[in-house]
Structures are given as C-alpha cells and as structure tokens.
Design a protein around this motif. Structure first.
Motif, mmCIF file in Angstrom:
data_model
loop_
_atom_site.group_PDB
_atom_site.id
_atom_site.type_symbol
_atom_site.label_atom_id
_atom_site.label_comp_id
_atom_site.label_asym_id
_atom_site.label_seq_id
_atom_site.Cartn_x
_atom_site.Cartn_y
_atom_site.Cartn_z
ATOM 1 N N TYR A 153 20.866 38.583 -14.778
ATOM 2 C CA TYR A 153 18.875 38.884 -13.970
ATOM 3 C C TYR A 153 19.238 37.425 -13.229
ATOM 4 O O TYR A 153 20.211 36.533 -13.263
ATOM 5 C CB TYR A 153 18.203 37.966 -14.875
ATOM 6 C CG TYR A 153 18.644 38.577 -16.468
ATOM 7 C CD1 TYR A 153 17.766 40.057 -16.463
ATOM 8 C CD2 TYR A 153 18.418 38.987 -18.065
ATOM 9 C CE1 TYR A 153 17.306 40.436 -16.773
ATOM 10 C CE2 TYR A 153 18.966 39.594 -18.084
ATOM 11 C CZ TYR A 153 18.261 40.996 -18.412
ATOM 12 O OH TYR A 153 18.260 42.015 -19.147
ATOM 13 N N GLN A 154 18.341 37.115 -12.260
ATOM 14 C CA GLN A 154 17.934 36.425 -11.297
ATOM 15 C C GLN A 154 16.827 35.710 -11.231
ATOM 16 O O GLN A 154 15.705 36.238 -11.251
ATOM 17 C CB GLN A 154 18.225 36.704 -10.057
ATOM 18 C CG GLN A 154 19.630 37.080 -9.840
ATOM 19 C CD GLN A 154 19.539 38.026 -7.646
ATOM 20 O OE1 GLN A 154 19.082 38.033 -7.558
ATOM 21 N NE2 GLN A 154 20.533 37.748 -7.689
ATOM 22 N N LEU A 169 16.867 29.991 -6.296
ATOM 23 C CA LEU A 169 17.120 29.992 -7.555
ATOM 24 C C LEU A 169 17.972 29.371 -8.271
ATOM 25 O O LEU A 169 18.265 28.413 -7.982
ATOM 26 C CB LEU A 169 18.695 31.523 -6.781
ATOM 27 C CG LEU A 169 19.344 32.116 -7.773
ATOM 28 C CD1 LEU A 169 18.586 32.984 -8.137
ATOM 29 C CD2 LEU A 169 20.485 32.433 -7.095
ATOM 30 N N TYR A 171 18.692 29.570 -11.543
ATOM 31 C CA TYR A 171 19.666 31.097 -12.774
ATOM 32 C C TYR A 171 19.752 32.102 -12.213
ATOM 33 O O TYR A 171 19.210 32.950 -11.291
ATOM 34 C CB TYR A 171 18.739 30.716 -13.925
ATOM 35 C CG TYR A 171 19.702 31.228 -14.876
ATOM 36 C CD1 TYR A 171 21.166 31.294 -15.528
ATOM 37 C CD2 TYR A 171 19.551 32.714 -15.548
ATOM 38 C CE1 TYR A 171 21.290 31.649 -16.070
ATOM 39 C CE2 TYR A 171 20.817 33.441 -16.239
ATOM 40 C CZ TYR A 171 21.190 32.766 -17.078
ATOM 41 O OH TYR A 171 22.624 33.329 -17.520
ATOM 42 N N GLU A 172 21.470 32.257 -12.187
ATOM 43 C CA GLU A 172 22.336 33.750 -12.028
ATOM 44 C C GLU A 172 23.002 33.897 -13.980
ATOM 45 O O GLU A 172 23.942 33.734 -13.927
ATOM 46 C CB GLU A 172 22.370 34.188 -11.528
ATOM 47 C CG GLU A 172 23.083 35.863 -10.547
ATOM 48 C CD GLU A 172 23.553 35.784 -9.583
ATOM 49 O OE1 GLU A 172 22.740 36.471 -8.570
ATOM 50 O OE2 GLU A 172 25.157 35.445 -9.189
ATOM 51 N N TYR A 196 19.506 42.541 -11.158
ATOM 52 C CA TYR A 196 21.041 42.501 -10.755
ATOM 53 C C TYR A 196 21.589 43.722 -11.133
ATOM 54 O O TYR A 196 22.306 43.179 -12.319
ATOM 55 C CB TYR A 196 21.511 41.368 -9.786
ATOM 56 C CG TYR A 196 22.154 41.504 -8.671
ATOM 57 C CD1 TYR A 196 22.496 41.619 -7.443
ATOM 58 C CD2 TYR A 196 24.015 41.092 -9.032
ATOM 59 C CE1 TYR A 196 23.151 41.671 -6.604
ATOM 60 C CE2 TYR A 196 24.778 41.638 -7.884
ATOM 61 C CZ TYR A 196 24.590 41.716 -7.307
ATOM 62 O OH TYR A 196 25.872 41.520 -5.512
ATOM 63 N N SER A 203 20.000 45.284 -5.639
ATOM 64 C CA SER A 203 18.397 44.609 -6.408
ATOM 65 C C SER A 203 17.130 44.740 -6.830
ATOM 66 O O SER A 203 16.944 45.525 -6.246
ATOM 67 C CB SER A 203 18.240 43.012 -5.649
ATOM 68 O OG SER A 203 19.679 42.046 -5.526
#
Length: 214
Positions: A153-154, A169, A171-172, A196, A203
């Motif tokens: 997840y982004q 952005l 958090y990934e 993603y 994405s």
C-alpha cells in the motif's frame, strides 16, 4: 453473393478486447460500419490457449450489446484465454473477430484499497482494506486480491493549506493500519492511497480522498 460478402465485412465486430479490473473481466468490441448496426446480433465464444474447441457463452449468444462478462469463465487467473465475436444481420453472418491473448493474473488492473480515516489529537489513523476479487471461498466470503499478489500500500497525505494537488508519500508497505503523527491542529488533511504490485511493477489508480480536520 458479392452483396452478402460486403454485408459480412461491414458488420464484422472491430477491436475485440478484454477489459479487467480486480479479475472482473469483460470482452468488449465495437460494431462494424454497417448502417443498420443497431439491429446486429452478436455471438461470443472463448477458450483457453492451446485448447482446440471454442465454448459458446450462452448469456452472450445473439445479444445486441457490445460487452460480455467472462469473469466466471476466466477464473483460472494464470491461464491465457482468447475470446472471439461474430455478428449477424438479416441472416448473414460475419467472420469471427479474435481478441489478443489475455492472461488475467498478468493483465487485470488492480483497484485502489478502501481507505478509512480516524483522527486523534495530533495524528491520523488510516485503515486500509485490500480490493476484493469477484471469486468466493467455499464458505462464501469473497477472496481479497492479496491472495493472488504480494501487494503493497502507498499512502499519501494532502495538506489542503498548501496545495490541493501536492501529495506526499507517507507510507509504503503491507500494514493495514498506519498512524501519521505530528500533524497540525485545525488543518484539513486528506488521505489517498494506491495499491502497488512489485512483481508486475504496476500501481492502481488513487483511492477516493478521505479528509479530516484535526
């Protein structure tokens, strides 16, 4: 005979293509250039690559619309499939129009996660839910897309004071609950997220924005 040949050519379906989102897969096409195109009927068949016989899709046999749902037929998502469509008008049938090869796992578009936002004093808690496939487990619950892919997840934050379009952005990763800290009270923040797929380097679109004022 020549007239029939012309009619055959003029009603033949064009641009036969699979469209797929989260394994909801439809075959779509455009009508031929015949003037009476709205009276044309369409017939759809499908098969797995390598099979010799085509299967009729009964729900899409003699239809007027230009789309056919093949979600159920393409549920073996790693198999490559073909679809084809022919048209009929005034007792004359066109030749078949063939789609490109379609492998659902490789080609379906993945949707964004479902985002829920809860705010505490100086932070936002973001809850993410993976998109769901149309397929069900034996007990009846739908299978999430995380069963088929390693999803990340982004999560992006938009500070409405600064710029509506400027997404940062924050958090990934794979966590389904994320806490964003040290935010300013009284400011309106919006959260959007993407799914993603690293193996395919693909994405999703952005989720719809969820906004909150601290």
């Amino acid at each position: 005979v020549m007239e029939n040949q012309d009619l055959q050519d003029s009603i033949k379906p064009q641009k036969v293509e699979f469209h797929s989102l989260n394994f909801n897969s439809t075959l779509r096409w455009q009508p031929g250039w015949a003037r009476e195109a709205r009276d044309t009927l369409y017939f759809v068949q499908y098969k797995v690559y390598g099979q010799t016989t085509w299967q009729n899709k009964d729900d899409c046999w003699g239809i007027r619309r230009h789309v056919c749902d093949l979600t159920h037929e393409t549920s073996d998502v790693r198999e490559p499939f073909y679809g084809r469509v022919k048209a009929a008008l005034a007792g004359v049938y066109s030749n078949w129009s063939l789609s490109c090869r379609f492998t659902p796992w490789r080609e379906t578009m993945i949707g964004p996660p479902v985002v829920t936002v809860v705010h505490s004093n100086k932070s936002i808690i973001v809850k993410l839910q993976a998109p769901r496939s149309p397929y069900k487990r034996k007990k009846g619950s739908t299978i999430p897309m995380t069963n088929y892919y390693d999803l990340l997840y982004q999560v992006f934050i938009i500070n409405n004071l600064l710029d509506e379009q400027h997404r940062v952005l924050v958090y990934e990763g794979k966590d389904k609950v994320i806490k964003i800290k040290d935010l300013r009270p009284g400011v309106s923040y919006c959260i959007v997220a993407k799914t993603y797929v690293p193996t395919l380097d693909r994405s999703s679109a952005y989720s719809s924005r969820q906004c909150t004022v601290l």
